[in-house]
Write an enzyme that holds these catalytic residues in place. Structure first.
Site, PDB file in Angstrom:
ATOM      1  CG  HIS A   1      -3.544   3.528  -1.213  1.00  0.00           C
ATOM      2  ND1 HIS A   1      -4.911   3.729  -1.236  1.00  0.00           N
ATOM      3  CD2 HIS A   1      -3.154   3.750   0.071  1.00  0.00           C
ATOM      4  CE1 HIS A   1      -5.335   4.049  -0.028  1.00  0.00           C
ATOM      5  NE2 HIS A   1      -4.286   4.070   0.793  1.00  0.00           N
TER       6      HIS A   1
ATOM      7  CG  ASP B   1      -1.981   8.184   1.296  1.00  0.00           C
ATOM      8  OD1 ASP B   1      -1.661   9.238   0.711  1.00  0.00           O
ATOM      9  OD2 ASP B   1      -2.810   8.124   2.223  1.00  0.00           O
TER      10      ASP B   1
END
Length: 788
Positions: free
Chosen positions: A307, A155
């Site tokens: 991430h 993300d």
């Protein structure tokens, strides 16, 4: 850039006459104005005394009025010199706004909603898999990942530092994943998005600005998604059907606020992707802990959340180096989401207008990023220049003050020989009497020559009617200030020549103090201390600060460096020999005072500063007059620098100005003012979009430094500090005007435009301190005049 030459000839001079083709020109100096029309004037035309413009006979006045009306209409159009700065400013602001937009500094919403009730969320969703398909009109489905399948997702990217390292690890272990990118990051790093697609990974939307969608309207949600798709189209030429909401978690965490958003997004054709397994790598708990949290139970399939942006992701990259091969050894395959679900690819190619709109967006963002980088670099340069200039001014001004104020300081033998004072005047009716009377109070022997340059207001008559001794009037056709000064030099009786403006008054000691440096035979010219006389208005006070701090403090600095760039036209002195060697005053530039000073340096003469030789000049009292004056100064300085550019490569004593003076003048008087607006641009940007408190502190720091320099300059000039009260306002308003003037000068120079000047309106309100008020002197003159 060729700002010198005929293209820059003046039609009208801010301080005096104009060197245009309508007058006698360069060769008309010294000729008396007669009633005979100038050569080449058509029959039936005459020159009125007010303007010197040909006027048609009565029969053609209607046509002339129509022509004049058409010219007025034409003048109302926005001139190019105003249009170009306006366009540059608008483009700059647009680029900065775009930059703020893609850096989440504009329209960003960082609110995070607390959990809500779950009674409106279907049970099958709360207890189902991490993939929610709410497309179509049927019931929403929650899909799970098959056993031995891992969909690793990342993300908040792409990130220029960590995303390439993540991609490298995936490539090393022949693994694929899904990158949920934000529009802001993808806009800035489109090459990384292209690499994701090219290497077989899937890309999903993570909104443009990363807001919590539960707080947003449907219009804002549409905008967040469409902008994100626009970025993907421009970066990789694809659209995607995958979406992950910001701040999302497991499907069991779906509540009454997030569920309607999921349904609406499904109606737009998107599959919502949550996760099974959260590595919580954003907390940076350590590599072992990241791996433990990312590992599913047994052989269950899972969507793993990691991430690749949002901070330091070194632990994530290190964890991948162990997690990927370990899970592959356990029989897991790292595949794209659609592959794991046996569904068609999430990507569809974009073509036509949508593709080109996306590419245009990426190009605009790239331009804004590059431009911002240039501006930041320029800000660093101007910061160094400003700090360097302030430091030099303070240090060298201190050294200059110590030198000239020592008891044993002397230029040589006292100069007592008579001096010729030249006063070029063009329509100086309001000022000329004050100017000449102030010279009559001089404590040094002088002769005064007033060169009337074709005035139409009776300037010369006023001087003659004063009946003052040692004052002569030389009349000439309108030829320009340089021609008037050259004419005055030709009529001068003495070898030391003082030049002043027709709107300036001297103190009794000014001439004496101004010529003392000529006791040194190396000195060819002396710059005096010009001061603003009409400082009672706000704009006058601002100019007063500028004169004391910006001009006179500068002159002290340049004096120590022996590279004085300008002898002010209001108060300067020259050796006749030096003037003759450089060819006198030149009409090649609009700043004849700067031009002659540079010529003196190149001829090997010393040019020095006499701080006690004070002259009081009338500064412009309106914005329009100030604009005209400073425009001429700025443009003329550029012309002079260009004209004397060969000084940079000259050697010997005359080359010192080229090695030291010309670079400093170019940096501090041309380049630095051109870049100085960046301080205010980033100040405004920081106040609106950035860290406001830090921005204000930084600006106050710069202002404090300027205040220190200003107070020191005022102390050296023995001026009252009360005028410095307006210094902050000067920095906000006055300085902006000077920026635009300089930018306009640059544009005029680069485009080769002509420069037309209007005569500045004078009031005659400036008098030397301690002088007799004007009205009392006029009354005394009336009493002394002969009767009849």
């Amino acid at each position: 850039m060729t700002p010198t030459g005929r293209g820059a000839r003046r039609r009208d001079d801010g301080d005096g006459p104009v060197s245009g083709r309508h007058g006698a020109g360069r060769h008309g100096a010294g000729r008396a104005v007669s009633g005979t029309p100038a050569s080449g004037t058509p029959a039936g035309m005459s020159f009125p005394s007010q303007t010197g413009t040909p006027v048609p006979p009565a029969g053609g006045r209607k046509a002339a009025r129509r022509k004049a009306s058409a010219q007025r209409v034409k003048r109302r159009r926005l001139p190019m010199r105003y249009l170009l700065p306006s366009l540059i400013l608008v483009a700059l602001l647009a680029m900065l706004m775009l930059r703020g937009y893609v850096h989440s500094e504009i329209l960003a919403d960082h609110r995070i909603r607390p959990p809500a009730a779950t009674d409106q969320v279907p049970e099958r969703i709360l207890k189902g898999g991490p993939v929610i398909d709410a497309r179509g009109t049927g019931d929403a489905r929650a899909l799970t990942i098959p056993d031995h399948k891992l969909v690793i997702t990342f993300d908040d990217g792409p990130d220029p530092e960590w995303t390439p390292k993540v991609l490298d690890k995936l490539k090393q272990y022949n693994a694929h994943g899904v990158f949920f990118v934000t529009g802001t990051m993808a806009s800035r790093y489109p090459d990384l998005v292209r690499r994701m697609v090219d290497e077989g990974h899937e890309v999903g939307l993570h909104t443009f600005n990363h807001p919590d969608l539960a707080y947003q309207t449907k219009e804002r949600i549409d905008w967040e998604l469409s902008q994100n798709q626009l970025v993907l189209a421009g970066a990789a030429g694809v659209r995607t059907s995958l979406f992950r909401p910001p701040y999302s978690s497991f499907s069991s965490a779906m509540d009454n606020k997030s569920w309607p958003v999921t349904q609406y997004i499904g109606s737009l054709g998107y599959i919502t992707v949550l996760n099974h397994t959260d590595s919580e790598d954003w907390k940076r708990p350590g590599v072992d802990e990241i791996i433990r949290r990312a590992t599913p139970e047994g052989t269950k399939g899972s969507i793993v959340l990691m991430h690749d942006s949002g901070g330091n992701r070194a632990q994530t990259v290190e964890a991948l180096d162990r997690f990927l091969p370990d899970m592959q050894k356990r029989g897991y395959a790292f595949s794209n989401l659609t592959e794991a679900l046996g569904a068609p690819s999430a990507h569809t190619e974009v073509a036509g207008a949508d593709l080109w709109k996306g590419k245009a967006w990426i190009a605009a963002v790239t331009l804004s990023e590059d431009l911002t980088g240039v501006l930041v670099g320029g800000l660093a340069v101007i910061g160094v220049l400003v700090m360097g200039r302030f430091g030099l001014m303070l240090l060298l001004s201190f050294l200059h003050a110590r030198k000239v104020r020592r008891r044993d300081f002397s230029w040589g033998a006292p100069v007592t020989e008579p001096v010729t004072v030249l006063v070029p005047a063009y329509n100086e009716r309001e000022c000329i009497a004050n100017t000449v009377r102030s010279l009559m109070a001089s404590d040094h022997p002088i002769e005064v020559i007033v060169i009337d340059d074709g005035s139409s207001d009776g300037t010369a008559d006023i001087v003659e009617e004063l009946w003052l001794p040692n004052v002569r009037v030389v009349r000439q056709q309108n030829s320009g200030k340089p021609a008037a000064l050259n004419n005055g030099i030709a009529h001068a009786r003495y070898d030391l020549i003082v030049m002043m403006d027709g709107d300036t008054v001297f103190e009794p000691s000014t001439v004496r103090e101004l010529v003392q440096p000529f006791g040194d035979p190396r000195v060819g010219a002396v710059a005096g201390n010009a001061k603003v006389g009409n400082r009672d208005t706000l704009i006058g006070a601002w100019q007063h600060i500028e004169y004391v701090m910006g001009f006179n403090l500068d002159r002290r600095m340049y004096d120590v460096l022996r590279c004085m760039p300008t002898i002010p036209g209001a108060v300067g002195a020259f050796r006749r020999q030096a003037l003759e060697r450089v060819g006198g005053m030149s009409e090649d530039t609009l700043a004849e005072d700067t031009d002659i000073t540079m010529a003196m340096h190149r001829d090997g003469w010393e040019v020095v500063y006499a701080e006690r030789a004070r002259a009081w000049t009338e500064a412009p009292e309106s914005v329009q007059q100030l604009w005209s004056q400073r425009y001429r100064w700025s443009y003329g300085t550029m012309q002079a620098i260009w004209k004397h550019r060969r000084a940079l490569v000259e050697r010997g004593p005359s080359g010192r100005f080229g090695r030291v003076g010309l670079p400093l003048v170019s940096l501090f008087m041309v380049l630095a003012p051109l870049l100085a607006p960046l301080i205010d641009v980033f100040l405004l940007y920081g106040l609106v979009f950035g860290p406001t408190q830090k921005t204000v502190v930084a600006w106050l720091g710069v202002l404090a430094l300027q205040a220190v320099c200003a107070m020191y300059a005022f102390r050296l000039d023995k001026e009252r500090m009360t005028h410095l009260i307006s210094l902050p306002l000067q920095q906000i308003l006055y300085r902006q005007l000077m920026y635009v003037v300089l930018l306009q000068s640059w544009i005029t120079a680069l485009t080769g435009g002509r420069l037309r000047w209007q005569k500045l309106r004078r009031t005659g309100a400036v008098e030397a301190p301690g002088s007799i008020p004007t009205q009392r002197r006029r009354d005394a003159d009336v009493d002394r005049r002969p009767v009849g």
